[in-house]
Design a protein around this motif. Structure first.
Motif, mmCIF file in Angstrom:
data_model
loop_
_atom_site.group_PDB
_atom_site.id
_atom_site.type_symbol
_atom_site.label_atom_id
_atom_site.label_comp_id
_atom_site.label_asym_id
_atom_site.label_seq_id
_atom_site.Cartn_x
_atom_site.Cartn_y
_atom_site.Cartn_z
ATOM 1 N N PHE A 298 -6.035 5.124 -1.295
ATOM 2 C CA PHE A 298 -5.105 4.159 -1.875
ATOM 3 C C PHE A 298 -4.224 3.495 -0.827
ATOM 4 O O PHE A 298 -3.793 2.357 -0.995
ATOM 5 C CB PHE A 298 -4.280 4.837 -2.972
ATOM 6 N N GLU B 190 -6.206 0.548 0.242
ATOM 7 C CA GLU B 190 -6.217 -0.494 -0.777
ATOM 8 C C GLU B 190 -4.897 -1.269 -0.801
ATOM 9 O O GLU B 190 -4.874 -2.463 -1.118
ATOM 10 C CB GLU B 190 -6.495 0.121 -2.156
ATOM 11 N N LEU B 191 -3.796 -0.610 -0.458
ATOM 12 C CA LEU B 191 -2.505 -1.302 -0.406
ATOM 13 C C LEU B 191 -2.444 -2.307 0.737
ATOM 14 O O LEU B 191 -1.905 -3.403 0.584
ATOM 15 C CB LEU B 191 -1.367 -0.285 -0.248
ATOM 16 N N PRO C 64 1.175 2.500 -7.369
ATOM 17 C CA PRO C 64 -0.282 2.686 -7.336
ATOM 18 C C PRO C 64 -0.743 3.912 -8.107
ATOM 19 O O PRO C 64 -1.898 3.999 -8.495
ATOM 20 C CB PRO C 64 -0.581 2.820 -5.841
ATOM 21 N N TRP C 65 0.180 4.874 -8.329
ATOM 22 C CA TRP C 65 -0.154 6.076 -9.097
ATOM 23 C C TRP C 65 0.571 6.041 -10.437
ATOM 24 O O TRP C 65 1.735 5.655 -10.505
ATOM 25 C CB TRP C 65 0.238 7.341 -8.331
ATOM 26 N N LEU D 84 -4.872 6.954 -10.310
ATOM 27 C CA LEU D 84 -4.667 5.670 -9.655
ATOM 28 C C LEU D 84 -4.709 4.532 -10.666
ATOM 29 O O LEU D 84 -5.550 4.527 -11.573
ATOM 30 C CB LEU D 84 -5.731 5.428 -8.590
ATOM 31 N N ARG D 85 -3.842 3.579 -10.487
ATOM 32 C CA ARG D 85 -3.842 2.412 -11.368
ATOM 33 C C ARG D 85 -5.174 1.671 -11.283
ATOM 34 O O ARG D 85 -5.667 1.135 -12.272
ATOM 35 C CB ARG D 85 -2.703 1.463 -10.980
ATOM 36 N N SER D 86 -5.775 1.660 -10.091
ATOM 37 C CA SER D 86 -7.063 0.986 -9.922
ATOM 38 C C SER D 86 -8.160 1.660 -10.740
ATOM 39 O O SER D 86 -9.097 1.004 -11.200
ATOM 40 C CB SER D 86 -7.459 0.962 -8.442
#
Length: 594
Positions: A137, A140-141, A422-423, A491-493
């Protein structure tokens, strides 16, 4: 063989991060205001022991330290405008990554290195040359803010075999500087101050330690500034004709210092404190991570020596971003600015709940030992839940209006969609979190930045436990409880990838359905050893009506996730459903048609 190979293609850049939410919660550290020229580094002695915590972080204190280049990693990430000044050395930053293995993890140190280069140097571009693109993550950020270049493998150089990932990266960085010029840095070098005054030369490097009568330190290739096709870099690259992989740092550290002595007009040597102090030895690591004695007054950057820092024999091998919340050292206090904030978004749907239930849940969130969180309360803005949230006296709590009656799944989707972290932790109203939960989760995340789901057991009022699975695998049988506690972190993703929560299932079935969907896509999961949450008294439901809804829910789950249940379990569930009143059967039929 000596010809410079072409640089690989630029990998596609994902779309920019959405600017969700309104504003960002202020950092609890004392840092220079944006646009200020703060240069003082170091903790205020009087406040070291009494610095106010954020979110009730028991024993975890945000030290009052001014950053030389003010920045706070509030999400979504926003970096200063890029510099457009033209100097001999172009404002391009290079990193090399991914030569150690397929899908290597991208750690907090790696993230801080790239983020600090963006924030402090304000380069025209940041190019990350990857043999294998990293994962996790943190990656990804930062990926939307950089350019990813496909690096070539380096099996040999001038006919000499190259097997070590470090030696391969040594060659690739020189090739990038020859073609583009700019600033190369290792992904464990954190930038503290601008390099503007160094961009006027041809090549700039820093010494790796102090010059003494007995020791002549080399020039460390973890930071190299060079104009395109610089003579010194070209000579250095050609010197790889004598490369010997058994001489570990000869071509990367020893040789450039020898060449600098022979060609002093081709390179500017910087003092050891510019980039590479403290050193990697025990004394140096202690200065970085366990002391306020070193103030970084002359550092433009600090090399964190990650391979030694995180080595198996290191006393600091469990280092992670959670260390940044402790008053341990000057450097860690500065790194606090690069902790993504909010790191965790708690989504609490509270329509129909009492003020006391919401208050207890919010207090358990505020008591977390890791304070980088936000709480998104979803409900009717005129309801009791909003009153409780607004009276929580916590700027990290905000309310999202549900705009009417929503199913539990739809309300959770609304909250997750408004979250900035993100979490995600989708907490049930009335449940309370263990105060160490987020800290333990971040410790696990520091060990494996590629984690996608983090969970643990939930303690029930009678003292029994709802056990989270050790691994996420198909159950092979009809489950009687949700596969994971509702307070599980994800994870939000991942939520986006599976389409969020369903709004069709009754009696909390949206949790079951969501966890089942995760099982088909999640590859990295961690089960924490201690309980993560506690269920309140009176949460269990019984009665004939609830039993019917339970049967209906299981039948729906079987129908939606046939790959997770054996045929016998599916048939058994539907046989039970046939004994239920026709109205329920009609409900199932309508659901299946929908």
């Amino acid at each position: 063989q000596g010809r410079l190979p072409p640089v690989g293609p630029v990998l596609p850049r994902p779309s920019a991060v959405d600017a969700r939410g309104q504003g960002s919660p202020p950092c609890r550290c004392s840092v220079g205001a944006p646009g200020s020229s703060a240069t003082t580094i170091g903790a205020t002695a009087a406040n070291d022991a009494i610095s106010q915590t954020s979110g009730g972080a028991n024993g975890f204190r945000a030290c009052e330290v001014q950053l030389p280049a003010p920045f706070q990693a509030s999400l979504p990430l926003q970096f200063p405008n890029r510099s457009t000044s033209r100097k001999r050395i172009p404002s391009i930053v290079h990193f090399v990554f991914g030569f150690k293995g397929d899908s290597p993890p991208f750690s907090f140190v790696n993230f801080a290195a790239v983020a600090s280069a963006l924030a402090v140097l304000r380069p025209e571009s940041v190019m990350v040359h990857c043999l294998h693109e990293p994962a996790g993550f943190f990656w990804e950020l930062i990926r939307p803010h950089i350019t990813v270049v496909q690096a070539r493998d380096v099996p040999e150089v001038f006919g000499h075999s190259v097997s070590s990932y470090a030696h391969k990266a040594d060659v690739v960085r020189l090739e990038a500087l020859l073609q583009y010029g700019g600033i190369y840095m290792d992904t464990d070098v954190v930038t503290l101050r601008p390099f503007d005054d160094l961009l006027k030369g041809s090549v700039v490097m820093g010494r790796e330690g102090k010059d003494t009568s007995k020791v002549a330190p080399g020039l460390c290739n973890a930071v190299i500034l060079a104009e395109p096709n610089a003579t010194f870099i070209r000579k250095w690259y050609q010197a790889y004709k004598t490369f010997n992989k058994r001489k570990w740092n000869h071509h990367s550290v020893v040789l450039p210092r020898k060449m600098a002595k022979d060609n002093p007009k081709l390179i500017t040597e910087m003092n050891y404190t510019t980039f590479h102090w403290p050193l990697w030895d025990a004394k140096g690591l202690k200065l970085m991570l366990s002391s306020f004695d070193y103030k970084y007054e002359h550092n433009l950057a600090v090399h964190m020596w990650a391979s030694t820092l995180m080595g198996r024999a290191s006393k600091y091998k469990d280092f992670g971003l959670h260390w940044c919340f402790e008053c341990r050292s000057t450097l860690l206090s500065m790194l606090r600015a690069y902790v993504p904030d909010p790191l965790i978004s708690i989504v609490l749907v509270c329509d129909g709940a009492s003020v006391e239930q919401v208050r207890e849940t919010i207090e358990s969130v505020k008591a977390q030992m890791l304070p980088a969180w936000e709480l998104v309360v979803v409900g009717n803005t005129t309801g009791l839940c909003s009153v409780a949230a607004r009276n929580a006296s916590e700027e990290r709590v905000r309310v999202v209006a549900s705009g009417g009656s929503l199913s539990a799944g739809a309300a959770r989707n609304l909250g997750v969609g408004a979250a900035r972290g993100p979490w995600i932790c989708a907490l049930d109203v009335g449940e309370t979190l263990d105060s160490k939960y987020f800290l333990s989760a971040v410790q696990a995340l520091s060990k494996d930045p590629r984690l996608e789901v983090i969970s643990g057991d939930m303690k029930l009022p009678d003292g029994s436990m709802v056990h989270a699975p050790d691994i996420l695998v198909p159950h092979g049988g009809l489950v009687t409880r949700s596969p994971l506690p509702s307070a599980t972190l994800f994870l939000r993703s991942v939520w986006e990838g599976v389409g969020g929560y369903t709004d069709m299932l009754p009696l909390g079935g949206e949790n079951w359905d969501f966890w089942h969907k995760l099982q088909s896509v999640v590859s990295r999961y961690n089960r924490l050893p201690d309980p993560i949450a506690y269920q309140p008294h009176g949460a269990a439901a019984d009665g004939q009506q609830n039993q019917e809804l339970e049967t209906l829910r299981q039948a729906m789950l079987c129908s939606r996730h046939l790959d997770l249940y054996p045929v016998a379990a599916v048939l058994s569930c539907h046989r039970r459903l046939m004994d239920m009143p026709p109205a329920t059967e009609e409900g199932l039929s309508a659901y299946l048609q929908k």
